[in-house]
Design a protein around this motif. Sequence first.
Motif, PDB file in Angstrom:
ATOM      1  N   GLY A 198       0.820  -1.195   0.000  1.00 30.59           N
ATOM      2  CA  GLY A 198       0.000   0.000   0.000  1.00 30.59           C
ATOM      3  C   GLY A 198       0.856   1.247   0.000  1.00 30.59           C
ATOM      4  O   GLY A 198       2.062   1.202  -0.283  1.00 30.59           O
ATOM      5  N   LYS A 199       0.238   2.354   0.323  1.00 33.33           N
ATOM      6  CA  LYS A 199       0.931   3.632   0.450  1.00 33.33           C
ATOM      7  C   LYS A 199       0.526   4.227   1.786  1.00 33.33           C
ATOM      8  O   LYS A 199      -0.665   4.311   2.103  1.00 33.33           O
ATOM      9  CB  LYS A 199       0.579   4.571  -0.705  1.00 33.33           C
ATOM     10  N   LEU A 200       1.534   4.629   2.548  1.00 31.38           N
ATOM     11  CA  LEU A 200       1.327   5.125   3.902  1.00 31.38           C
ATOM     12  C   LEU A 200       1.597   6.623   3.950  1.00 31.38           C
ATOM     13  O   LEU A 200       2.535   7.110   3.302  1.00 31.38           O
ATOM     14  CB  LEU A 200       2.278   4.369   4.841  1.00 31.38           C
ATOM     15  N   TYR A 201       0.783   7.329   4.710  1.00 32.05           N
ATOM     16  CA  TYR A 201       0.894   8.784   4.843  1.00 32.05           C
ATOM     17  C   TYR A 201       0.888   9.179   6.317  1.00 32.05           C
ATOM     18  O   TYR A 201       0.277   8.503   7.139  1.00 32.05           O
ATOM     19  CB  TYR A 201      -0.301   9.481   4.195  1.00 32.05           C
ATOM     20  N   GLN A 202       1.517  10.313   6.609  1.00 36.53           N
ATOM     21  CA  GLN A 202       1.425  10.950   7.920  1.00 36.53           C
ATOM     22  C   GLN A 202       0.392  12.056   7.785  1.00 36.53           C
ATOM     23  O   GLN A 202       0.564  12.984   6.981  1.00 36.53           O
ATOM     24  CB  GLN A 202       2.772  11.535   8.335  1.00 36.53           C
ATOM     25  N   LEU A 203      -0.690  11.967   8.532  1.00 36.13           N
ATOM     26  CA  LEU A 203      -1.725  12.994   8.496  1.00 36.13           C
ATOM     27  C   LEU A 203      -1.270  14.221   9.289  1.00 36.13           C
ATOM     28  O   LEU A 203      -0.452  14.102  10.211  1.00 36.13           O
ATOM     29  CB  LEU A 203      -3.024  12.459   9.089  1.00 36.13           C
ATOM     30  N   PRO A 204      -1.810  15.404   8.983  1.00 32.10           N
ATOM     31  CA  PRO A 204      -1.443  16.605   9.733  1.00 32.10           C
ATOM     32  C   PRO A 204      -1.690  16.467  11.242  1.00 32.10           C
ATOM     33  O   PRO A 204      -0.998  17.083  12.050  1.00 32.10           O
ATOM     34  CB  PRO A 204      -2.340  17.694   9.125  1.00 32.10           C
ATOM     35  N   GLU A 205      -2.643  15.624  11.632  1.00 33.53           N
ATOM     36  CA  GLU A 205      -2.964  15.423  13.053  1.00 33.53           C
ATOM     37  C   GLU A 205      -1.917  14.579  13.785  1.00 33.53           C
ATOM     38  O   GLU A 205      -1.973  14.438  15.001  1.00 33.53           O
ATOM     39  CB  GLU A 205      -4.341  14.755  13.197  1.00 33.53           C
ATOM     40  N   GLY A 206      -0.984  13.968  13.041  1.00 32.39           N
ATOM     41  CA  GLY A 206       0.109  13.245  13.679  1.00 32.39           C
ATOM     42  C   GLY A 206      -0.009  11.736  13.711  1.00 32.39           C
ATOM     43  O   GLY A 206       0.760  11.072  14.393  1.00 32.39           O
ATOM     44  N   ILE A 221       5.012   8.422   3.553  1.00 31.33           N
ATOM     45  CA  ILE A 221       6.062   7.740   4.323  1.00 31.33           C
ATOM     46  C   ILE A 221       6.679   6.729   3.366  1.00 31.33           C
ATOM     47  O   ILE A 221       6.112   5.667   3.121  1.00 31.33           O
ATOM     48  CB  ILE A 221       5.473   7.075   5.583  1.00 31.33           C
ATOM     49  N   PRO A 222       7.838   7.068   2.795  1.00 27.25           N
ATOM     50  CA  PRO A 222       8.358   6.323   1.643  1.00 27.25           C
ATOM     51  C   PRO A 222       8.687   4.856   1.891  1.00 27.25           C
ATOM     52  O   PRO A 222       8.562   4.049   0.986  1.00 27.25           O
ATOM     53  CB  PRO A 222       9.600   7.101   1.224  1.00 27.25           C
ATOM     54  N   ARG A 223       9.100   4.473   3.068  1.00 27.17           N
ATOM     55  CA  ARG A 223       9.493   3.076   3.299  1.00 27.17           C
ATOM     56  C   ARG A 223       8.416   2.252   3.996  1.00 27.17           C
ATOM     57  O   ARG A 223       8.644   1.095   4.316  1.00 27.17           O
ATOM     58  CB  ARG A 223      10.802   3.030   4.064  1.00 27.17           C
ATOM     59  N   GLY A 224       7.257   2.850   4.264  1.00 24.58           N
ATOM     60  CA  GLY A 224       6.119   2.089   4.755  1.00 24.58           C
ATOM     61  C   GLY A 224       6.160   1.654   6.208  1.00 24.58           C
ATOM     62  O   GLY A 224       5.386   0.797   6.602  1.00 24.58           O
ATOM     63  N   ASP A 225       7.031   2.251   7.018  1.00 29.11           N
ATOM     64  CA  ASP A 225       7.067   1.901   8.445  1.00 29.11           C
ATOM     65  C   ASP A 225       6.934   3.195   9.245  1.00 29.11           C
ATOM     66  O   ASP A 225       7.890   3.946   9.411  1.00 29.11           O
ATOM     67  CB  ASP A 225       8.371   1.183   8.792  1.00 29.11           C
ATOM     68  N   TRP A 226       5.738   3.464   9.753  1.00 32.95           N
ATOM     69  CA  TRP A 226       5.441   4.710  10.450  1.00 32.95           C
ATOM     70  C   TRP A 226       6.283   4.872  11.710  1.00 32.95           C
ATOM     71  O   TRP A 226       6.789   5.959  11.977  1.00 32.95           O
ATOM     72  CB  TRP A 226       3.947   4.770  10.774  1.00 32.95           C
ATOM     73  N   VAL A 227       6.427   3.822  12.490  1.00 35.24           N
ATOM     74  CA  VAL A 227       7.169   3.920  13.751  1.00 35.24           C
ATOM     75  C   VAL A 227       8.630   4.293  13.481  1.00 35.24           C
ATOM     76  O   VAL A 227       9.169   5.210  14.095  1.00 35.24           O
ATOM     77  CB  VAL A 227       7.060   2.611  14.570  1.00 35.24           C
TER      78      VAL A 227
END
Length: 143
Positions: free
Chosen positions: A34-42, A131-137
Amino acid sequence: MRYVFVYGTLRPGEMYHHLIGRYVRDVKPAFIRGKLYQLPEGYPALVLAKDLPGGMDSVDVRGELLGVDEQDKVLAILDELEDYYGPNDPRNLYERKSVTVLTRSGIPKECYIYVFVPGKLQWLEQNAMPIPRGDWVTWRRNR
């Protein structure tokens, strides 16, 4: 035991894991395309690869596959947290889907996942950070 895939604030050690932690009986590293994003809310939002338009890149989105007891209680907690009111409800921020993820060892597992409403991809592209590498943490810790 039933499974839920988490990729952000519900992962073990993250801010909302405590909401369901007492029901978790098993934790396995896993991923889904998939594609992962950081929302403005954090917090993060995921769009599954199958919901991306042709030509848009997807990556392995990393998270944990949580084996849970009392699935109905867990889903009620998660539905409230994720602003999920029911299938295709216009108030939904996230949709709850049944999908197959792969564990680190390549074993497919059916589970529930909360994904950003697919029809809002244009909003994500304009207002959220990929988030280019797909790992938010990992991404958050390295910022």
